[in-house]
Design a protein around this motif. Structure first.
Motif, short mmCIF file in Angstrom:
data_model
loop_
_atom_site.label_atom_id
_atom_site.label_comp_id
_atom_site.label_asym_id
_atom_site.label_seq_id
_atom_site.Cartn_x
_atom_site.Cartn_y
_atom_site.Cartn_z
N MET A 1 33.86 -23.05 -0.74
CA MET A 1 33.07 -22.83 -1.95
C MET A 1 33.38 -21.43 -2.48
N GLU A 2 33.75 -21.35 -3.76
CA GLU A 2 34.07 -20.05 -4.36
C GLU A 2 32.90 -19.55 -5.21
N PHE A 3 32.86 -18.25 -5.38
CA PHE A 3 31.88 -17.68 -6.30
C PHE A 3 32.21 -18.11 -7.72
N SER A 4 31.21 -18.15 -8.56
CA SER A 4 31.43 -18.45 -9.98
C SER A 4 32.22 -17.31 -10.62
N ASN A 5 32.88 -17.60 -11.73
CA ASN A 5 33.59 -16.56 -12.47
C ASN A 5 32.63 -15.44 -12.89
N ARG A 6 31.39 -15.84 -13.18
CA ARG A 6 30.40 -14.84 -13.58
C ARG A 6 30.19 -13.80 -12.48
N LEU A 7 30.08 -14.27 -11.23
CA LEU A 7 29.91 -13.33 -10.12
C LEU A 7 31.18 -12.54 -9.84
N LEU A 130 25.56 -2.42 -17.00
CA LEU A 130 26.77 -3.25 -17.12
C LEU A 130 26.61 -4.59 -16.43
N SER A 131 25.67 -4.69 -15.49
CA SER A 131 25.44 -5.97 -14.84
C SER A 131 24.94 -7.00 -15.85
N GLY A 132 24.04 -6.56 -16.72
CA GLY A 132 23.54 -7.45 -17.77
C GLY A 132 24.63 -7.87 -18.73
N VAL A 133 25.55 -6.96 -19.02
CA VAL A 133 26.68 -7.26 -19.90
C VAL A 133 27.50 -8.41 -19.32
N VAL A 138 28.53 -10.75 -22.70
CA VAL A 138 28.52 -10.11 -24.01
C VAL A 138 29.49 -8.93 -23.99
N ARG A 139 29.77 -8.41 -25.16
CA ARG A 139 30.64 -7.24 -25.27
C ARG A 139 29.78 -5.97 -25.26
#
Length: 388
Positions: A1-7, A130-133, A138-139
């Motif tokens: 199982m891989e982490f999501s791209n988001r993580l 930057l975590s929220g970004v 978002v940019r």
């Protein structure tokens, strides 16, 4: 199982890396003076602890909290803002209870922005912005905080494109990491910018209680019309030494508050009711413990600055927060200097580049050890003969 791209795309946790270095030094048996942390060293005042103990023993506290927090805590937050800043708030529509303000700052892009929207962030600034970004995809673009502008963003330097595309703008005063404070005139300029360009203003007032030299830090919401375009996030972590309790709140614009509440409806069932009761007591009880805490930090600040100047280190005293932002001697980057202090002087500091590109050339020191320990840290640095 891989982490999501988001993580996978999340930034490296700057403070986790710093803690790892310091922990390694401790494990080697070294007497490290840790000035790199942002964790208050004083205990929570006894009357707040007692309020928690009593509420925890009450079976009514053992049930789920209301999804959007207790009426008691929201009323206390509103009363606090009226007492401290003469700001009127509707407890139900203009207050959101948070598991500490870090989570609110990370949630806001998810709650108010769409993928690809643009957020303006201060640089240097709190790394977790930057975590929220990244989580919201978002940019972001940065507003440099420079010494020559008193570590305030220069709005005249924002381009027409940035002003057109920005959806949110984050600020933080008293500032982490620079220790700068903002004036009411600056916040008036900020409110006007937000209104003219349709930019939501988010003010992180984590260190709002900690101002020096008799100057009380200003709330953004004190400015006329601020609630039309912005909110403020207040944490009990610093004011009441409740960092581990994880409790804070957002106040201001009703639409932005509703966005936070709606997102949190799907993530949480609010905080343990006993913690909320203790937080309400903290906000509404007499505030002598806060006054004593500010005096403590100011004494530490004065001791540190005096010691630095004694060894020829040209530094400026912070105006607020419990941090000092000190220039790195020539010939070193921020990270090189921080590593040198840890390896050769057993003094841990936070490298300025960890807070952004414009943090290069500085280190951040926390006023979170006693005066004698701060002076000892400077004495150790003096032995490295870096200053004339």
């Amino acid at each position: 199982m891989e982490f999501s791209n988001r993580l996978k795309e999340l930034p490296v946790q700057f403070f986790a890396t710093l803690v790892e270095k310091v922990t390694k030094a401790y494990a080697e048996g070294r007497d490290v003076i840790n000035l790199g942390q942002g964790n208050p060293d004083q205990p929570t005042p006894p009357h707040i602890v007692q309020a928690l103990q009593e509420a925890a023993a009450d079976p009514n506290s053992h049930k789920y909290s209301p999804f959007r927090g207790t009426a008691e805590l929201k009323r206390a937050a509103a009363d606090f803002y009226k007492r401290e800043y003469n700001v009127d708030l509707d407890p139900e529509a203009e207050v959101a209870v948070l598991f500490g303000t870090k989570i609110g700052l990370v949630e806001l892009p998810l709650a108010l922005m769409n993928e690809g929207d643009m957020l303006l962030l201060p640089d240097p600034g709190y790394p977790d912005y930057l975590s929220g970004v990244k989580l919201a995809n978002v940019r972001h673009e940065v507003m440099p905080l420079l010494r020559e502008n008193a570590f305030l963003p220069d709005y005249d330097k924002l381009t027409p494109k940035q002003l057109e595309e920005a959806k949110l703008l984050y600020l933080n005063y008293p500032n982490n990491p620079t220790g700068a404070i903002a004036s009411k005139e600056f916040f008036e300029e900020t409110a006007q910018l937000g209104k003219e360009h349709g930019i939501g203003i988010v003010h992180d007032i984590a260190y709002g209680a900690i101002g020096f030299d008799g100057k009380k830090p200003v709330s953004f919401l004190e400015v006329e019309g601020a609630k039309d375009i912005g909110i403020e996030l207040y944490t009990l972590s610093k004011t009441y030494n409740m960092a581990g309790w994880r409790v804070g709140f957002a106040v201001g614009n009703a639409k932005m508050i509703e966005a936070i509440n709606l997102l949190q409806d799907h993530l949480f069932v609010s905080l343990f009711p006993a913690v909320q009761h203790a937080a309400a007591v903290a906000l509404t009880a007499e505030q002598s413990s806060v006054e004593e805490l500010v005096e403590l930090y100011e004494g530490r600040r004065n001791a540190l600055i005096a010691a630095c100047k004694r060894i020829g280190w040209e530094v400026e005293a912070p105006s607020g927060s419990f941090f000092a932002w000190l220039p790195v001697p020539s010939g070193y980057t921020s990270e090189q200097f921080a590593d040198l202090l840890l390896e050769k002087a057993d003094v841990a500091v936070a490298a300025g580049n960890g807070f952004g590109t414009y943090g290069e050339g500085y280190i951040r020191i926390g006023l979170l050890v006693d005066e004698a320990r701060l002076e000892e840290a400077v004495e150790r640095i003096e032995k490295l003969k870096l200053f004339s």
